[in-house]
Design a protein around this motif. Structure first.
Motif, PDB file in Angstrom:
ATOM      1  N   TYR A  37       0.831  -1.205   0.000  1.00 25.38           N
ATOM      2  CA  TYR A  37       0.000   0.000   0.000  1.00 25.38           C
ATOM      3  C   TYR A  37       0.868   1.257   0.000  1.00 25.38           C
ATOM      4  N   THR A  38       1.899   1.264   0.847  1.00 24.75           N
ATOM      5  CA  THR A  38       2.759   2.435   0.970  1.00 24.75           C
ATOM      6  C   THR A  38       3.470   2.745  -0.337  1.00 24.75           C
ATOM      7  N   VAL A  39       4.000   1.736  -0.984  1.00 25.05           N
ATOM      8  CA  VAL A  39       4.702   1.935  -2.256  1.00 25.05           C
ATOM      9  C   VAL A  39       3.757   2.540  -3.300  1.00 25.05           C
ATOM     10  N   MET A  40       2.508   2.115  -3.291  1.00 26.22           N
ATOM     11  CA  MET A  40       1.554   2.598  -4.295  1.00 26.22           C
ATOM     12  C   MET A  40       0.919   3.934  -3.935  1.00 26.22           C
ATOM     13  N   ASN A  41       0.881   4.292  -2.661  1.00 26.71           N
ATOM     14  CA  ASN A  41       0.105   5.456  -2.257  1.00 26.71           C
ATOM     15  C   ASN A  41       0.919   6.511  -1.513  1.00 26.71           C
ATOM     16  N   ASP A  42       1.166   6.286  -0.244  1.00 25.23           N
ATOM     17  CA  ASP A  42       1.782   7.303   0.602  1.00 25.23           C
ATOM     18  C   ASP A  42       3.243   7.561   0.289  1.00 25.23           C
ATOM     19  N   LYS A  43       3.942   6.536  -0.182  1.00 27.18           N
ATOM     20  CA  LYS A  43       5.373   6.587  -0.523  1.00 27.18           C
ATOM     21  C   LYS A  43       6.290   6.613   0.681  1.00 27.18           C
ATOM     22  N   ARG A  44       5.795   6.963   1.859  1.00 27.45           N
ATOM     23  CA  ARG A  44       6.635   7.000   3.061  1.00 27.45           C
ATOM     24  C   ARG A  44       5.989   6.187   4.166  1.00 27.45           C
ATOM     25  N   ILE A  45       6.811   5.462   4.870  1.00 35.52           N
ATOM     26  CA  ILE A  45       6.329   4.647   5.978  1.00 35.52           C
ATOM     27  C   ILE A  45       6.046   5.554   7.166  1.00 35.52           C
ATOM     28  N   ASN A  46       4.871   5.404   7.735  1.00 30.66           N
ATOM     29  CA  ASN A  46       4.508   6.162   8.923  1.00 30.66           C
ATOM     30  C   ASN A  46       5.068   5.434  10.146  1.00 30.66           C
ATOM     31  N   PRO A  47       6.021   6.050  10.866  1.00 28.45           N
ATOM     32  CA  PRO A  47       6.624   5.376  12.018  1.00 28.45           C
ATOM     33  C   PRO A  47       5.611   4.982  13.084  1.00 28.45           C
ATOM     34  N   ASN A  48       4.468   5.655  13.114  1.00 29.27           N
ATOM     35  CA  ASN A  48       3.424   5.322  14.084  1.00 29.27           C
ATOM     36  C   ASN A  48       2.648   4.067  13.700  1.00 29.27           C
ATOM     37  N   HIS A  49       2.838   3.586  12.466  1.00 30.14           N
ATOM     38  CA  HIS A  49       2.090   2.418  11.988  1.00 30.14           C
ATOM     39  C   HIS A  49       2.882   1.124  12.063  1.00 30.14           C
TER      40      HIS A  49
END
Length: 97
Positions: A37-49
């Motif tokens: 999901y991150t690669v396709m959308n947000d591009k950055r990993i949320n450290p809180n997740h």
């Protein structure tokens, strides 16, 4: 065939071992949808997740050269890892006709 969501079955392990060269942990398997999901959308990993164990998994995958980036920069994966990850997720999460 009905598949349990994120269940580490012998079939999932066989695919992972064939593609990645080792058997996955449940945590690795369940981290893959978030990475996808991150690669396709947000591009950055949320450290809180993610937790410390997941950070270590991501570091391992970076060390293997399968991905780069994270919370501080855009996440990218190799095409090879993308295809391997999606094959593993297909077997682990999708009801196959």
């Amino acid at each position: 065939m009905a598949q349990g969501r994120g269940v580490l079955t012998p079939e999932v392990q066989a695919v992972a071992k064939n593609l990645l060269g080792y058997e996955l942990t449940v945590r690795e398997l369940r981290l893959m949808p978030y990475l996808q999901y991150t690669v396709m959308n947000d591009k950055r990993i949320n450290p809180n997740h993610i937790n410390q164990e997941e950070r270590e998994i991501l570091s391992k995958w970076r060390d293997k050269g399968w991905m780069c980036g994270g919370a501080g920069s855009d996440v990218n994966v190799t095409k090879w890892f993308w295809l391997a990850m999606n094959e593993i997720l297909f077997v682990a999460y999708v009801d196959i006709l």
